[in-house]
Design an enzyme around this catalytic site. Structure first.
Site, PDB file in Angstrom:
ATOM      1  CB  ILE A 337      -0.983  -0.035   1.194  1.00  0.00           C
ATOM      2  CG1 ILE A 337      -2.035  -1.128   0.928  1.00  0.00           C
ATOM      3  CG2 ILE A 337      -1.648   1.329   1.432  1.00  0.00           C
ATOM      4  CD1 ILE A 337      -2.980  -1.412   2.081  1.00  0.00           C
ATOM      5  N   GLY A 339       3.586   1.454  -1.540  1.00  0.00           N
ATOM      6  CA  GLY A 339       4.306   1.511  -2.816  1.00  0.00           C
ATOM      7  C   GLY A 339       5.807   1.607  -2.597  1.00  0.00           C
ATOM      8  N   GLY A 340       6.493   2.337  -3.470  1.00  0.00           N
ATOM      9  CA  GLY A 340       7.951   2.462  -3.390  1.00  0.00           C
ATOM     10  C   GLY A 340       8.435   2.994  -2.044  1.00  0.00           C
ATOM     11  CD  GLU A 363       8.613 -18.341  22.709  1.00  0.00           C
ATOM     12  OE1 GLU A 363       7.624 -18.906  23.191  1.00  0.00           O
ATOM     13  OE2 GLU A 363       9.263 -17.460  23.315  1.00  0.00           O
ATOM     14  CB  SER A 366       4.035 -22.156  10.540  1.00  0.00           C
ATOM     15  OG  SER A 366       3.918 -20.777  10.834  1.00  0.00           O
TER      16      SER A 366
END
Ligand code: CAA
Length: 384
Positions: A337, A339-340, A363, A366
Site C-alpha cells: 500500500i 508503494g515504493g 517458539e 508454523s
C-alpha cells in the site's frame, strides 16, 4: 469486539498503550539501526510491573491474568517488537517456569528479581543441531557428587548476552530420550558459562540473540529446576504459554502496520484522489482488518483458557500459527500500500516487515504448530 474485557483489563491496556507510545515508540527506529539494548526501558517496564505480570505480588510480580498480559504485550509490540520479545520470554518461559517448578529458595533468589524487572532472564533450549527437535539436544549435565557439570552449546538464545540468569536444559541421562533431559538455573558469572557468537539479524535488532557456551560449568544440585528428567516438560509447558505471547506480539505488530497503511492510504493521492478511494486498496484494508480481528479473538480466547486453567496447548498453537502467519501477510500488504516508499527506511512498515519474519519461526515454527494441533485433533501422536 466479541470478547468482553473487564475494567481492570482495559485499564492495564490503556496504561501500557500510553507508556508504549510515549516511551518505547520514539526510539524504536533508532534501536533498529544501532542494535542498542534498551536497558532503561526495561527498568521502567519493571517498575510498571510488566516484566513479571503473571507472577503473584508476593514474588515480585503483578499478579495479573493472561488476558491482561497479552493486551499489554501487544501494546509494547505495537511500538517495538524487539522490546516485546524480551518481555515475552521474561514473563512466560522464564518467570512462569520458575514459579511453577522452582523451590521456595529458588523463587526468592531468582524469581523475585526477575519478576520485578531487576534482572533479565534467558531460556536456553535450542542448539546448533537441535531446533524443532529439542529431544535431540546434545548438551549434557553429568552428576559429580552434589554438583552437575554442564557441557554444550546453546544457540539463538534471546537475551543471551543481556540476561543475568539462564534456565538451561541438558541431558542428565543421554540414553533416555525426553525423560533424560533436565533443567538448571545458571546465573551469569558462573565459571564455564560464556556468551558466544552474537547474531546479526534481519529484524528484532535491539534484542540480542546469542550462543551460550557451557564448558565444564559446575552447578550445585540445588540449581536444578524440579527433578531429574523434567526438563523437556518444563520447556514444553513454558512454550505453551510462550506461544500465546508470540501470537500477541504478532497482533501488536500487525495493528501497527495496519494503522500505518490506513493513514498512508488516506493521505496518498493518485489518479486525482486519495488511494483509499480505490477499490483495490479498500478491499485490501477490509481483508487486513478481518485477519487482525480473527487473530485477536484467537489470542484472547487462548489466554482466557489459560486463566481458567483449561488445557490450552492446542489453542496456543492455533493462535500462534494463525497470528504469526497473519502478521507476515499484513506487513507485506502494508508495504504494498505504501508503494515504493514502503521499501525505504523512511517508513516504519519496512521495519515491521523484517521484525515479523521470525514470528513463524521461533517458539516453534508454523510446521511445528501444525504438528501440535493435528496431534490434538486426531488424538494420536505422529512424529514430525
Ligand atoms: N506440556 C507438557 N508436557 C508436554 C507437552 C506440553 N505442551 N507437550 C508434550 N509434552 C510431554 C508429552 O506428554 C510426553 O510425555 P510422556 O512421554 O510422559 O507422555 C513428552 O512431553 C514427549 O512428547 P512428544 O512425544 O509429543 O514429544 P516430541 O519429541 O514428539 O516433540 C514437539 C513434540 C511438539 C515437536 C516438540 O518437540 C516441539 O514443540 N518442538 C519445537 C521446539 C520449539 O518450539 N523450540 C523453540 C525454541 S525456544 C525459543 O524460540 C525461545 C526464544 O528465545 C524466543
Amino acid at each position: 469486539m466479541l470478547f468482553k474485557l473487564t475494567d481492570e483489563q482495559l485499564m492495564i491496556q490503556n496504561m501500557v498503550r500510553e507508556f508504549s507510545r510515549k516511551v518505547v515508540a520514539p526510539t524504536a527506529a533508532d534501536r533498529d539501526k544501532t542494535k542498542e539494548f534498551p536497558a532503561d526501558i526495561f527498568a521502567q517496564m519493571g517498575e510498571l510491573g510488566l516484566m513479571g505480570m503473571l507472577i503473584p505480588e508476593a514474588y515480585g510480580g503483578e499478579g495479573a491474568d493472561t488476558v491482561s498480559y497479552v493486551l499489554a504485550l501487544s501494546e509494547i509490540a505495537y511500538s517495538c517488537a524487539s522490546v516485546s520479545v524480551v518481555m515475552s520470554v521474561q514473563n512466560s518461559i522464564v518467570c512462569e517456569s520458575l514459579f511453577k517448578f522452582g523451590t521456595e529458595e529458588q523463587k526468592q533468589e531468582y524469581l523475585v528479581p526477575l519478576a520485578s524487572g531487576e534482572m533479565i532472564g534467558a531460556f536456553a533450549l535450542t542448539e546448533p543441531d537441535a531446533g524443532s527437535d529439542p529431544v535431540s539436544q546434545e548438551a549434557t549435565a553429568l552428576r559429580d557428587g552434589d554438583d552437575y557439570i554442564i557441557n554444550g552449546t546453546k544457540r539463538f538464545i534471546t537475551s543471551g548476552a543481556n540476561s543475568k540468569v539462564v534456565l538451561v536444559t541438558a541431558k542428565t541421562d543421554p540414553g533416555a530420550g525426553h525423560k533424560g533431559i533436565s533443567a538448571f538455573i545458571v546465573p551469569k558469572g558462573t565459571k564455564g558459562l560464556v556468551v558466544g557468537h552474537v547474531e546479526d539479524k534481519m529484524g528484532l535488532r535491539a534484542s540480542d540473540t546469542t550462543d551460550l557456551i557451557f564448558e565444564d560449568c559446575r552447578v550445585p544440585k540445588s540449581q536444578m529446576l524440579s527433578k531429574e528428567g523434567d526438563g523437556f516438560k518444563i520447556a514444553m509447558s513454558g512454550l505453551d504459554a510462550g506461544r500465546i505471547g508470540i501470537a500477541a506480539q504478532s497482533l501488536g505488530v500487525a495493528q501497527a502496520a495496519f494503522d500505518a497503511a490506513v493513514k498512508y492510504a488516506k493521505k496518498r493521492k493518485q489518479f486525482g484522489t486519495s488511494i483509499s478511494k480505490h477499490q483495490g486498496i479498500r478491499f485490501q484494508i477490509a481483508d487486513m482488518a478481518t485477519q487482525i480481528e480473527a487473530a485477536k479473538q484467537l489470542v484472547l480466547s487462548a489466554a482466557s483458557m489459560k486463566d481458567r486453567q483449561i488445557t490450552y496447548s492446542k489453542e496456543a498453537s492455533i493462535a500462534k500459527l494463525f497470528a504469526s502467519e497473519m502478521v507476515n501477510q499484513i506487513t507485506a500488504r502494508a508495504i504494498q500500500i505504501h508503494g515504493g516508499y514502503g521499501f525505504t527506511k523512511d517508513y516504519d512498515v519496512e521495519r515491521f516487515y523484517r521484525d515479523a519474519r521470525v514470528f513463524t519461526i521461533y517458539e516453534g515454527t508454523s510446521e511445528i504448530q501444525r504438528i501440535v494441533i493435528s496431534n490434538h485433533v486426531l488424538k494420536d501422536k505422529r512424529k514430525p
